[in-house]
Write an enzyme that holds these catalytic residues in place. Structure first.
Site, PDB file in Angstrom:
ATOM      1  N   GLY A 288       0.827  -1.197   0.000  1.00 42.31           N
ATOM      2  CA  GLY A 288       0.000   0.000   0.000  1.00 42.31           C
ATOM      3  C   GLY A 288       0.858   1.243   0.000  1.00 42.31           C
ATOM      4  N   GLU A 290       0.377   5.412   1.142  1.00 41.52           N
ATOM      5  CA  GLU A 290      -0.524   6.286   1.909  1.00 41.52           C
ATOM      6  C   GLU A 290      -0.796   7.633   1.235  1.00 41.52           C
ATOM      7  OE1 GLU A 290       2.623   5.365   2.588  1.00 41.52           O
ATOM      8  OE2 GLU A 290       3.732   6.897   3.681  1.00 41.52           O
ATOM      9  N   ASN A 291      -1.040   7.665  -0.040  1.00 46.24           N
ATOM     10  CA  ASN A 291      -1.317   8.933  -0.710  1.00 46.24           C
ATOM     11  C   ASN A 291      -2.518   9.596  -0.029  1.00 46.24           C
ATOM     12  OD1 ASN A 291      -0.452   7.051  -3.559  1.00 46.24           O
ATOM     13  ND2 ASN A 291       0.800   8.652  -2.661  1.00 46.24           N
ATOM     14  N   HIS A 314      -2.640   0.276   8.433  1.00 48.08           N
ATOM     15  CA  HIS A 314      -1.309   0.855   8.282  1.00 48.08           C
ATOM     16  C   HIS A 314      -1.346   2.144   7.457  1.00 48.08           C
ATOM     17  CE1 HIS A 314       3.139   0.680   7.889  1.00 48.08           C
ATOM     18  NE2 HIS A 314       2.877   1.291   6.746  1.00 48.08           N
ATOM     19  N   GLU A 315      -1.922   2.050   6.265  1.00 46.65           N
ATOM     20  CA  GLU A 315      -1.924   3.242   5.394  1.00 46.65           C
ATOM     21  C   GLU A 315      -2.754   4.363   6.018  1.00 46.65           C
ATOM     22  OE1 GLU A 315       0.395   2.970   3.498  1.00 46.65           O
ATOM     23  OE2 GLU A 315       0.520   0.785   3.271  1.00 46.65           O
ATOM     24  N   HIS A 318      -0.861   6.345   8.597  1.00 46.86           N
ATOM     25  CA  HIS A 318       0.019   7.370   8.021  1.00 46.86           C
ATOM     26  C   HIS A 318      -0.668   8.738   7.922  1.00 46.86           C
ATOM     27  CE1 HIS A 318       3.765   5.413   6.986  1.00 46.86           C
ATOM     28  NE2 HIS A 318       3.188   4.460   6.262  1.00 46.86           N
ATOM     29  N   GLU A 337       7.525   5.193   9.431  1.00 49.36           N
ATOM     30  CA  GLU A 337       7.069   3.804   9.411  1.00 49.36           C
ATOM     31  C   GLU A 337       6.986   3.156  10.796  1.00 49.36           C
ATOM     32  OE1 GLU A 337       5.604   2.700   6.910  1.00 49.36           O
ATOM     33  OE2 GLU A 337       6.287   4.065   5.340  1.00 49.36           O
ATOM     34  N   ASP A 392      16.077   3.796  -1.020  1.00 58.35           N
ATOM     35  CA  ASP A 392      15.443   2.485  -1.051  1.00 58.35           C
ATOM     36  C   ASP A 392      16.228   1.452  -0.215  1.00 58.35           C
ATOM     37  OD1 ASP A 392      13.113   1.353  -2.242  1.00 58.35           O
ATOM     38  OD2 ASP A 392      14.425   0.052  -3.420  1.00 58.35           O
ATOM     39  N   TYR A 400      10.424  -0.135  10.305  1.00 59.57           N
ATOM     40  CA  TYR A 400       9.037  -0.533  10.584  1.00 59.57           C
ATOM     41  C   TYR A 400       8.919  -1.212  11.953  1.00 59.57           C
ATOM     42  CZ  TYR A 400       7.722   0.149   5.655  1.00 59.57           C
ATOM     43  OH  TYR A 400       7.449   0.682   4.424  1.00 59.57           O
TER      44      TYR A 400
HETATM   45  N1  BES Z   1       4.972   4.188   2.635  1.00 57.97           N
HETATM   46  C1  BES Z   1       5.038   2.780   2.498  1.00 57.97           C
HETATM   47  C2  BES Z   1       5.388   2.323   1.113  1.00 57.97           C
HETATM   48  C3  BES Z   1       6.736   2.764   0.626  1.00 57.97           C
HETATM   49  C4  BES Z   1       7.820   2.838   1.467  1.00 57.97           C
HETATM   50  C5  BES Z   1       6.906   3.064  -0.697  1.00 57.97           C
HETATM   51  C6  BES Z   1       9.043   3.239   0.976  1.00 57.97           C
HETATM   52  C7  BES Z   1       8.118   3.471  -1.191  1.00 57.97           C
HETATM   53  C8  BES Z   1       9.193   3.565  -0.341  1.00 57.97           C
HETATM   54  C9  BES Z   1       3.729   2.104   2.895  1.00 57.97           C
HETATM   55  O1  BES Z   1       3.068   2.747   3.932  1.00 57.97           O
HETATM   56  C10 BES Z   1       4.082   0.734   3.408  1.00 57.97           C
HETATM   57  O2  BES Z   1       4.794   0.646   4.359  1.00 57.97           O
HETATM   58  N2  BES Z   1       3.588  -0.313   2.753  1.00 57.97           N
HETATM   59  C11 BES Z   1       3.852  -1.681   3.124  1.00 57.97           C
HETATM   60  C12 BES Z   1       2.638  -2.341   3.694  1.00 57.97           C
HETATM   61  C13 BES Z   1       2.463  -2.179   5.139  1.00 57.97           C
HETATM   62  C14 BES Z   1       1.233  -2.946   5.599  1.00 57.97           C
HETATM   63  C15 BES Z   1       3.654  -2.541   5.969  1.00 57.97           C
HETATM   64  C16 BES Z   1       4.175  -2.460   1.874  1.00 57.97           C
HETATM   65  O3  BES Z   1       3.931  -1.942   0.784  1.00 57.97           O
HETATM   66  O4  BES Z   1       4.640  -3.574   1.986  1.00 57.97           O
HETATM   67 ZN    ZN Z   2       4.056   2.616   5.777  1.00 58.54          ZN
END
Ligand code: BES
Ligand code: ZN
Length: 619
Positions: A288, A290-291, A314-315, A318, A337, A392, A400
């Site tokens: 996901g 969180e836009n 989660h989203e 945010h 996170e 990245d 997290y």
């Molecule tokens: N903000 C993140 C997605 C993200 C992080 C995109 C870093 C690009 C760079 C989003 O909130 C997220 O953490 N998504 C997780 C799912 C969540 C339930 C832990 C994912 O996509 O796995």
């Molecule tokens: Zn996140």
């Protein structure tokens, strides 16, 4: 660590203005090594986009008007971030009406950061207008063919700007420390719908307008275009998805309003108006994103039984940690996170009860330990050093789950009541601002730790934030249900019971996951077949369980899952799922060959960010 922090007290940021109560001032914009831009001198405060979405050429084409705040009157050059953008013309204006052409220059291109775009400004310029188009390979956009959608009739586009890909589709100051509002006019093919992380104004066929009036960091600007339907799920919630998916999605996400109410009770008002979800085609590289006002989500969470909706919690979380109070640089990512995972679990507990929360927290710690075992010590710290690296690289489970464990320890030490009140104050204090780790820790010292030094002494904060691994005494969330699951797994491994005789009635997704993860790495062909015959893992409709099973199948050479593995890798692009599968495949020469042949076909369907990750494994 406090003696090692720059002497930074938040009182510095209180202006002693004439009134009786000091008013918190806006923090200065932090220096960000992942941006070429110069917001400390000239800050972009608003972007007004006018873009056409051209599917045949896989390009966005049009103009961006940037509104400038010239805090340093001597600065004569606006520096922006770009990546693979074609810039056709730049102009400046003092009134957003009369324009004159301005010279622009590109900096040297960097593999990670893209390249700087510098625009020369006359002394009175308050606006710049940039005519540009995006490249078909833009890292922040994925252009899908009709074949990659559920409906198979229309193409699809979505953006993913976090962390530093907004610059590949909009020329701007691409740092999370820079906050701006935006508006947009988007032209699409007549039969398609455009959505953005913003409020929509009146739309007509192929012509959409949006505005976001709250200041947000650039990584939260988002767009998607496709054959989209909408279904309401609550008074301020709903789902967008392709027509054949929208009903299933609305059912899966029917508890969203309850989640918002739970979060509001704990941490204060939801400040973004609506909260909708957009379910994307399966190539979406994340779970996901969180836009604001419009979370983007993978269809792999549509399990049919709401068992994977912690992703929504989660989203949604945010909306406080991340979108309201934002990490100022990618070093501070754990502020986004870690706080979000902590809040996600609190929401889960409120809506689905302690047992479910306990299982998810226990799985979280297990996954963290598993991943951390393979990480360089320097990548196990929350305040990670990303100098010279792709942000990245910092996106492991450390920010997290380790971040969430730190907050859990503080909660357990100070008590819920006190900690909840503290967090609420934190979100109010820093609402719509971007902060560094130093700001967050200084605030914690002044507003929580200073009031109870004997409790604060129990929290090894420096170790949490600056040292690798988990400090001794880190919370170790336990689940009663998992004890029973473990017992079943052990009995089966010992060979005393046949799989079909195990007591698994009523097990949830989390219990099945724990069961699979409790099994030894090496299983015989006979054991794999026995499990599959009893529990039909290869046919599982739950992608979280299926992915775990496929990893085990590759590891143990279980050929009966081969076809399913191929299908999975050819349709699903969620990086968290496909990365471990390719990693497992390349461990043997035969697997490596198979991985290469699958990837050759799958790669064109993956998102640019997923391509980069898998290229790194198969290289
Ligand atoms: N903000 C993140 C997605 C993200 C992080 C995109 C870093 C690009 C760079 C989003 O909130 C997220 O953490 N998504 C997780 C799912 C969540 C339930 C832990 C994912 O996509 O796995
Ligand atoms: Zn996140």
């Amino acid at each position: 660590m406090y003696n090692r922090l720059p002497l930074l007290s938040l009182t510095v940021f209180l202006c002693a203005c004439s009134s009786t109560k000091p008013k918190p001032m806006t923090l200065p914009i932090a220096k960000d090594i992942h941006s070429f831009s110069n917001p400390q001198q000239i800050a972009v405060r608003h972007a007004d986009l006018d873009l056409s979405v051209i599917f045949d050429q896989k390009t966005l084409q049009g103009t961006a008007v940037l509104w400038l705040d010239r805090t340093d009157p001597r600065a004569r050059q606006l520096v922006l971030d770009t990546r693979d953008l074609q810039i056709d013309e730049t102009e400046t204006s003092h009134d957003n009406s009369k324009w004159r052409e301005a010279p622009f220059h590109f900096g040297k291109s960097d593999k990670i950061l893209g390249r700087a775009l510098a625009i020369d400004l006359p002394a009175d310029a308050r606006f710049v207008r940039i005519r540009y188009s995006t490249d078909p390979s833009a890292s922040g956009l994925q252009w899908l063919s009709p074949a990659q959608t559920a409906g198979k009739q229309h193409p699809f586009l979505f953006s993913q700007s976090e962390p530093i890909a907004a610059r590949s589709w909009i020329p701007l100051q691409d740092s999370p420390g820079v906050r701006m509002t935006y508006s947009a006019h988007i032209k699409t093919p007549a039969e398609l719908t455009a959505v953005m992380s913003a409020e929509h104004d009146a739309a007509s066929k192929g012509d959409f307008r949006f505005h976001m009036n709250e200041p947000i960091p650039p990584y939260l600007i988002a767009i998607s275009v496709g054959d989209l339907a909408f279904q309401e799920t609550g008074k301020r919630t709903g789902v967008y998805a392709e027509p054949s998916v929208v009903a299933k999605a609305a059912k899966e996400f029917e508890d969203t309003e309850k989640m918002i109410e739970a979060a509001e009770r704990l941490f204060g008002p939801y400040r973004w108006g609506r909260y909708d979800l957009l379910v994307l085609p399966p190539s979406f590289p994340f779970g996901g994103m969180e836009n604001p006002r419009l979370t983007f989500a993978t269809p792999t969470v549509l399990a049919g039984d709401k068992s994977l909706v912690s992703l929504v919690a989660h989203e949604l979380a945010h909306s406080w940690s991340g979108n309201l109070v934002t990490n100022a640089t990618w070093r501070d990512f754990w502020l986004n996170e870690g706080f979000t995972v902590y809040i996600e679990r609190r929401i889960q507990e409120e809506v689905y009860g302690r047992a479910r929360e306990g299982m998810e927290a226990a799985l979280g710690r297990q996954e963290l330990e598993h991943e951390m075992a393979g990480l360089d010590p320097k990548d196990q710290v929350l305040h990670i050093d990303l100098a010279g690296r792709d942000p990245d690289d910092g996106m492991t489970l450390v920010p997290y789950e380790k971040g969430a464990l730190l907050l859990r320890q503080i909660e357990e030490t100070f008590g819920r009541e006190r900690f909840d009140k503290y967090l609420r104050g934190y979100f109010d204090r820093f609402a719509f601002q971007s902060i560094t780790t130093a700001h967050a820790l200084a605030y914690m010292h002044e507003n929580l730790f200073a009031e109870a030094p004997e409790l604060a002494a129990k929290i090894p904060l420096d170790q949490w934030v600056n040292q690798p691994g988990l400090p001794p005494g880190a919370p170790d969330p336990k689940s009663d249900a998992f004890g029973k699951v473990q017992a079943q797994a052990s009995a089966w491994v010992k060979g005393t019971v046949h799989a079909a005789q195990l007591q698994t009635a009523g097990w949830t997704t989390q219990e099945w996951l724990h069961f699979l993860r409790s099994l030894p790495d090496k299983l015989s062909a006979k054991q794999m077949a026995e499990l599959d015959a009893a529990f039909h893992f290869t046919a599982s409709g739950n992608d979280e369980i299926l992915q775990q099973w496929l990893v085990m199948s590759v590891r143990n050479g279980y050929a009966a899952a081969d076809e399913k593995l191929g299908d999975f890798l050819l349709t699903v692009g969620r990086r968290k799922y496909i990365k471990p599968l390719y990693e497992e495949l390349v461990k043997t020469p035969a697997g490596k060959q198979r991985a290469a042949s699958i990837y050759e076909r799958a790669r064109p369907g993956y998102h640019p960010m997923a391509q980069t990750t898998i290229d790194g494994i198969l290289r």
